[in-house]
Each structure stands twice: as C-alpha cells, then as structure tokens.
Design an enzyme around this catalytic site. Sequence first.
Site, PDB file in Angstrom:
ATOM      1  N   HIS A 147       0.868  -1.178   0.000  1.00  0.00           N
ATOM      2  CA  HIS A 147       0.000   0.000   0.000  1.00  0.00           C
ATOM      3  C   HIS A 147       0.904   1.227   0.000  1.00  0.00           C
ATOM      4  O   HIS A 147       1.784   1.361   0.851  1.00  0.00           O
ATOM      5  CB  HIS A 147      -0.915   0.004   1.224  1.00  0.00           C
ATOM      6  CG  HIS A 147      -1.916  -1.102   1.230  1.00  0.00           C
ATOM      7  ND1 HIS A 147      -2.164  -1.903   2.326  1.00  0.00           N
ATOM      8  CD2 HIS A 147      -2.724  -1.565   0.252  1.00  0.00           C
ATOM      9  CE1 HIS A 147      -3.088  -2.793   2.028  1.00  0.00           C
ATOM     10  NE2 HIS A 147      -3.438  -2.619   0.777  1.00  0.00           N
ATOM     11  N   HIS A 163       3.355  -3.853   6.771  1.00  0.00           N
ATOM     12  CA  HIS A 163       2.362  -2.811   6.541  1.00  0.00           C
ATOM     13  C   HIS A 163       2.303  -1.878   7.751  1.00  0.00           C
ATOM     14  O   HIS A 163       2.919  -2.126   8.782  1.00  0.00           O
ATOM     15  CB  HIS A 163       0.978  -3.432   6.345  1.00  0.00           C
ATOM     16  CG  HIS A 163       0.820  -4.203   5.080  1.00  0.00           C
ATOM     17  ND1 HIS A 163       0.046  -3.766   4.034  1.00  0.00           N
ATOM     18  CD2 HIS A 163       1.332  -5.413   4.698  1.00  0.00           C
ATOM     19  CE1 HIS A 163       0.097  -4.653   3.051  1.00  0.00           C
ATOM     20  NE2 HIS A 163       0.869  -5.666   3.430  1.00  0.00           N
ATOM     21  N   GLU A 173       1.753   3.434   3.181  1.00  0.00           N
ATOM     22  CA  GLU A 173       2.279   2.784   4.383  1.00  0.00           C
ATOM     23  C   GLU A 173       3.804   2.827   4.317  1.00  0.00           C
ATOM     24  O   GLU A 173       4.467   1.867   3.918  1.00  0.00           O
ATOM     25  CB  GLU A 173       1.727   1.360   4.485  1.00  0.00           C
ATOM     26  CG  GLU A 173       0.199   1.365   4.629  1.00  0.00           C
ATOM     27  CD  GLU A 173      -0.419  -0.014   4.695  1.00  0.00           C
ATOM     28  OE1 GLU A 173       0.321  -1.017   4.574  1.00  0.00           O
ATOM     29  OE2 GLU A 173      -1.649  -0.096   4.862  1.00  0.00           O
ATOM     30  N   GLU A 231       1.160  -5.745  10.661  1.00  0.00           N
ATOM     31  CA  GLU A 231       0.706  -4.361  10.794  1.00  0.00           C
ATOM     32  C   GLU A 231       1.532  -3.688  11.894  1.00  0.00           C
ATOM     33  O   GLU A 231       1.452  -4.061  13.063  1.00  0.00           O
ATOM     34  CB  GLU A 231      -0.783  -4.318  11.156  1.00  0.00           C
ATOM     35  CG  GLU A 231      -1.686  -5.006  10.148  1.00  0.00           C
ATOM     36  CD  GLU A 231      -1.888  -4.199   8.875  1.00  0.00           C
ATOM     37  OE1 GLU A 231      -1.499  -3.008   8.853  1.00  0.00           O
ATOM     38  OE2 GLU A 231      -2.442  -4.752   7.902  1.00  0.00           O
TER      39      GLU A 231
END
Length: 325
Positions: free
Chosen positions: A57, A148, A60, A212
Amino acid sequence: MAPALPAAVAALARADFSALVARYRAAGFVCDEPARGILSLKQSGARASVLVSVGVHGDETGPIEMLAWLLDGLAPQALAVNLMVCVGNIEAIAAGKRFIDADLNRMFRAERGDLATAAEAARADVMIAATRAFFADAGPQRLHLDLHTAIRPSRYPMFAIVPELIEDGARARLIDWLGEAGIEAVIMNPKSAGTYSYYSAEHHAAAGTTVELGRVGTLGQNDLSQFAATSAALQRLLTGGPAPAGGARPQLFLTAQSIIKLSDGFQMQAFDRQTQNFTPAPRGTVIATDGDTVYRVEHEQEYVVFPNPDVRVGLRAGLMVVRAP
C-alpha cells in the site's frame, strides 16, 4: 519527495537498488532484478530464503524507512540468508496514495473480476512471477514478511495475520519471531482474501505473514522508534543470529467470520471505517446487513478487525475474530 529525505530511504522508495547491487556483487552475491522494485540476493549453499515486502500500500511508508536503514547498514558479509526485497506499489508510493486503481493486496488470486484491468493487477502478476522464481530452488526454510502499517487506531497497535495452512513447526517459529519483533496479537486466518503473504504460503510453502506495524505516516516523517523491536528482530533473522529465549508471545486470535460485501446495498451497523481494530461486540450484535443477508456476532464476544464498508463489492469489509482458548 522531500529534498531532505536520506539517500538510502529515497532510493528504496523509488525502487532504486543500484547501490545495494554494487555492494553485494562485489561481495560475491548473485544479484537479480527481475522487475522494477524487486531484488534478490543469493549465495550458494544451504541457506534460508526470506522475502521481505514493503509498500504494497503506497501510503504505508514506515516499513520502507525501517527496511532502508537496515539494508543500508547491513554488511554483505553478514547476510546469512537468500533475500528477496520487494517494493510493492511503486507508483502509489510516488503519488503518496494507497493505490492507483485498486487495492494491490487483494490481487493475489485467480479470479479478479472487474479488477482484472487495474494497474495493480498487472503489478501483482509481476510480483507473483518474481516470487515463484525466488522460491523455485529454495530449501525448506522459507519466510515471507509483508510489512504494513494500519490506517486506523488499534487496541493492539502491532499485530499480524498468519495463514492457518502453514506447517505446524514453521508456524510456531514464525509466531515466536513475531513475538520477538514486538507483535502483540496474531490472527490465524483460514482463508485467503487475495493477500500477498497468503499467496506465498499457499503456493510456495513459505511461512508468510501480513504484519501491521503501527499507523500510516508520511515518508521521511515516521517515528522509527515504534519499529525498533521489529528492526532488531529482522536484522537478527537476516544475519542468522540465535533467537532470544523466553520472549513474550503474542495474544492469539482465531477467525470467527469474514464480512463480505455482497452488493451496493451493504450497510455496516455496529462499526464504521473509524472503528478501532479489535473493538469487541457481544453475541447477537448485528454487524452488517446486505439485502437478505444479516451478519451477527455468533460467539459470546467477537472483535472486529479492518472494518471498511467502502470496499468494492465482493471484497472483505471486515474480519471478526475471537480469542484462542
């Protein structure tokens, strides 16, 4: 891109591996760039194969900075694994956007429907081909860390998604590493949502995980202290150092249900795009409605992760999880 951005960070963000290639070739590594933003560094002999991906992404950016500093400071002689580095959505990173046409991390599937012509579909095909080639001659130790940052607050700021299909021993070692890396929660995922890490686990027997790491930030302005434990664990992994004993283990969660957006009539009732990850809801709570389909909390308590009613039809609008017994 900000003029003051450090050279190593700027180079990785724009997928420029020229300095790395020069250093590693001089040290005797076989360096291969099968496509822009993808680099493999290999030596002969029995070595673990590690794929690290960032920027799937484009907004990010924290993991891009963390990895750039780590690679810049890593002497080639210290690299003890065969390494593939993948900078995912290069065009979105340059634009400071999450994606160009559609979410790249939903493209690693056979059926893409009306997303087949998206720019990210073509990029996913390139990444799939490079991943297949990287793992084609790999030994049994295969790892994929897809790094991420989250777009919303979370009751567990650092968490990971781990496919259930990973072999038990490799999965246990992966979860141990995640604990070392400062990951507070791990969600066991029984079914692919088209993500890159699930693809590598399913098709290449890699211990793949989507990690994450805190919150989305601007390139060059991330607080790298939040990535300190992850950076140290990754450096230890790449240099073959011994795993620390007695580290903290993440809280394990099991997937209870996936909330799929079936039509444009989908309405999320209990949560919205601003809801924190791991927000709890009791049994019977109506999560969402979609025509005649009603999603309800089925266990005594479930926690929502990635709630997003604005996804395209056919994609996951949220994940409901329960604490592992």
